[in-house]
Design a protein around this motif. Structure first.
Motif, mmCIF file in Angstrom:
data_model
loop_
_atom_site.group_PDB
_atom_site.id
_atom_site.type_symbol
_atom_site.label_atom_id
_atom_site.label_comp_id
_atom_site.label_asym_id
_atom_site.label_seq_id
_atom_site.Cartn_x
_atom_site.Cartn_y
_atom_site.Cartn_z
ATOM 1 N N GLU A 220 -23.220 -34.920 -23.165
ATOM 2 C CA GLU A 220 -22.179 -35.861 -23.554
ATOM 3 C C GLU A 220 -21.109 -35.204 -24.428
ATOM 4 O O GLU A 220 -20.329 -35.879 -25.096
ATOM 5 N N LEU A 221 -21.076 -33.881 -24.402
ATOM 6 C CA LEU A 221 -20.143 -33.136 -25.252
ATOM 7 C C LEU A 221 -18.692 -33.461 -24.925
ATOM 8 O O LEU A 221 -17.888 -33.728 -25.831
ATOM 9 N N ALA A 222 -18.322 -33.427 -23.657
ATOM 10 C CA ALA A 222 -16.927 -33.675 -23.280
ATOM 11 C C ALA A 222 -16.478 -35.067 -23.714
ATOM 12 O O ALA A 222 -15.399 -35.240 -24.305
ATOM 13 N N GLU A 223 -17.309 -36.046 -23.430
ATOM 14 C CA GLU A 223 -16.995 -37.423 -23.824
ATOM 15 C C GLU A 223 -16.884 -37.548 -25.343
ATOM 16 O O GLU A 223 -16.000 -38.233 -25.869
ATOM 17 N N SER A 224 -17.763 -36.848 -26.061
ATOM 18 C CA SER A 224 -17.755 -36.917 -27.525
ATOM 19 C C SER A 224 -16.484 -36.302 -28.108
ATOM 20 O O SER A 224 -15.935 -36.803 -29.098
ATOM 21 N N ILE A 225 -16.012 -35.213 -27.494
ATOM 22 C CA ILE A 225 -14.770 -34.591 -27.950
ATOM 23 C C ILE A 225 -13.603 -35.556 -27.750
ATOM 24 O O ILE A 225 -12.738 -35.713 -28.627
ATOM 25 N N LYS A 226 -13.565 -36.242 -26.611
ATOM 26 C CA LYS A 226 -12.508 -37.226 -26.364
ATOM 27 C C LYS A 226 -12.535 -38.327 -27.420
ATOM 28 O O LYS A 226 -11.491 -38.737 -27.945
ATOM 29 N N GLN A 227 -13.744 -38.806 -27.744
ATOM 30 C CA GLN A 227 -13.868 -39.866 -28.751
ATOM 31 C C GLN A 227 -13.376 -39.385 -30.108
ATOM 32 O O GLN A 227 -12.690 -40.120 -30.831
ATOM 33 N N ALA A 228 -13.710 -38.131 -30.453
ATOM 34 C CA ALA A 228 -13.298 -37.592 -31.747
ATOM 35 C C ALA A 228 -11.788 -37.390 -31.809
ATOM 36 O O ALA A 228 -11.155 -37.626 -32.847
ATOM 37 N N LEU A 229 -11.183 -36.967 -30.701
ATOM 38 C CA LEU A 229 -9.725 -36.799 -30.664
ATOM 39 C C LEU A 229 -9.014 -38.135 -30.825
ATOM 40 O O LEU A 229 -7.871 -38.190 -31.292
ATOM 41 N N ALA A 230 -9.710 -39.207 -30.467
ATOM 42 C CA ALA A 230 -9.151 -40.553 -30.635
ATOM 43 C C ALA A 230 -9.402 -41.110 -32.036
ATOM 44 O O ALA A 230 -9.070 -42.260 -32.323
ATOM 45 N N GLY A 231 -10.030 -40.275 -32.888
ATOM 46 C CA GLY A 231 -10.213 -40.674 -34.277
ATOM 47 C C GLY A 231 -11.581 -41.204 -34.642
ATOM 48 O O GLY A 231 -11.795 -41.695 -35.750
ATOM 49 N N GLN A 232 -12.533 -41.077 -33.741
ATOM 50 C CA GLN A 232 -13.878 -41.613 -33.988
ATOM 51 C C GLN A 232 -14.856 -40.494 -34.332
ATOM 52 O O GLN A 232 -14.969 -39.515 -33.594
ATOM 53 N N ALA A 233 -15.541 -40.614 -35.466
ATOM 54 C CA ALA A 233 -16.605 -39.659 -35.796
ATOM 55 C C ALA A 233 -17.790 -39.922 -34.875
ATOM 56 O O ALA A 233 -18.210 -41.071 -34.704
ATOM 57 N N VAL A 234 -18.338 -38.859 -34.292
ATOM 58 C CA VAL A 234 -19.393 -39.018 -33.283
ATOM 59 C C VAL A 234 -20.691 -38.381 -33.770
ATOM 60 O O VAL A 234 -20.705 -37.226 -34.201
ATOM 61 N N ARG A 235 -21.766 -39.139 -33.705
ATOM 62 C CA ARG A 235 -23.114 -38.662 -34.045
ATOM 63 C C ARG A 235 -24.056 -39.161 -32.947
ATOM 64 O O ARG A 235 -24.289 -40.364 -32.816
#
Length: 357
Positions: free
Chosen positions: A117-132
């Motif tokens: 889920e790395l690619a999806e997580s990077i997209k979420q983080a670029l949108a301003g969301q901290a991902v764990r």
């Protein structure tokens, strides 16, 4: 991903891969998946938008190196050199809660079971969301496209992940989960792919290569796997690492002796020669004489073989006599290669609470 259709607009991703070669394979799989999803992979960490730190969490020195690397990358982000810092790997898996609390600057923290889920997580983080994200380590993806991070003439082939040996000092089972073999046909396909790409040497790895196949096929299948790999055109060498001494069978030695492509080299992590210390380590309690006899037998079966081992000193309860016996054993064994490590007291392992630390 929008805005990633042209190379100029692609998000540039760099990777710092720490730890063992098994962790390196994880890094290569993640880079392969990101490349397929439109990210641009760059070698220079200072020339990327997203920097991934694939951490090691095995022993204290490795943990310190991983944390230092993460903090350096977070400083790069603070200075505007990179946009995101992503933390993956064994340290993130082992210290799930602590990582999120102690390093809030990391934009993405993934356990090994969430690597896909790395690619999806990077997209979420670029949108301003901290991902764990953390799942069971058995969810680790072991198949897929890989981008090699070493010289192109060799590649590591991970045939299994996890470990069931439960050595008293080792944190790997709690980090990586149960032993899981890859299907043989998948491994052969990967080996053939690398051979077609010009790779000349394949290095066979797992936490315990000699256990390969027990879970999938009900028996140890390393010799059969090696024989099949040796039929692949273009390969020159096949090398075996992480062979447990009690599972170095006659069939394995016969295969090594008879297959020209198999490098006459065997990595056998013995850890010690004291029966008392080995028993405390939860390993097979062999005597020095038994181990020397085994090494002599291996050398007789595979003439000219190069033997490597690793030893662990300072284990709880090891005394001066045990250490002196180990020194004498090393002189008698005449290993071609040897790595010696000081015991690292790791929380969560059986040896952590042993007396006589």
């Amino acid at each position: 991903m929008s805005g990633m259709e042209t190379k100029e607009n692609k998000i540039k991703v760099g990777m710092i891969a720490l730890g063992c070669n098994k962790n390196q394979v994880d890094a290569e799989l993640m880079l392969g998946a990101l490349s397929d999803k439109g990210f641009e992979i760059v070698e220079d960490a200072g020339d990327c938008d997203v920097i991934i730190v694939n951490t090691c969490g095995f022993i204290e020195s490795a943990k310190k190196e991983s944390i230092e690397s993460i903090l350096e990358c977070c400083e790069m982000k603070k200075q505007g050199q990179v946009k995101l810092v992503v933390v993956t790997g064994c340290l993130a898996e082992r210290y799930r809660e602590e990582m999120a609390e102690l390093i809030p600057e990391a934009d993405v923290i993934l356990g090994i079971g969430a690597n896909d889920e790395l690619a999806e997580s990077i997209k979420q983080a670029l949108a301003g969301q901290a991902v764990r994200k953390f799942y069971a380590p058995e969810n680790l993806v072991m198949e897929g496209k890989r981008i090699l991070v070493n010289y192109p003439h060799y590649a590591y082939i991970r045939i299994a992940d996890g470990c069931d040996n439960r050595c008293a000092y080792c944190a790997i089972p709690m980090i990586r989960g149960r032993y899981r073999s890859r299907p043989m046909e998948n491994i052969i396909e990967e080996c053939r792919h690398f051979a077609e790409k010009g790779v000349e040497e394949l290095i066979i790895i797992a936490q315990d290569t000699t256990r390969y196949g027990e879970d999938l096929y009900g028996k140890r299948m390393l010799p059969e796997l090696l024989r099949q790999i040796c039929t692949i055109d273009g390969l020159r060498w096949v090398r075996i690492l992480y062979a447990y001494p009690e599972r170095v069978t006659e069939e394995l030695l016969d295969t090594m002796a008879s297959e020209d492509k198999i490098v006459k080299y065997l990595d056998i992590p013995l850890q010690h020669c004291s029966k008392k210390v080995l028993k405390s380590m939860h390993r097979k309690a062999s005597t020095s004489a038994e181990l020397l006899s085994m090494l002599k037998h291996i050398r007789g079966k595979v003439p000219g073989i190069c033997l490597r081992t690793t030893l662990l000193t300072g284990f709880p309860g090891e005394n001066d006599d045990d250490f002196e016996a180990l020194c004498k054993f090393v002189k008698a064994a005449k290993f071609d290669r040897l790595g010696c490590f000081a015991y690292s007291r790791e929380e969560g392992t059986p040896s952590y609470d042993m007396p006589n630390q």
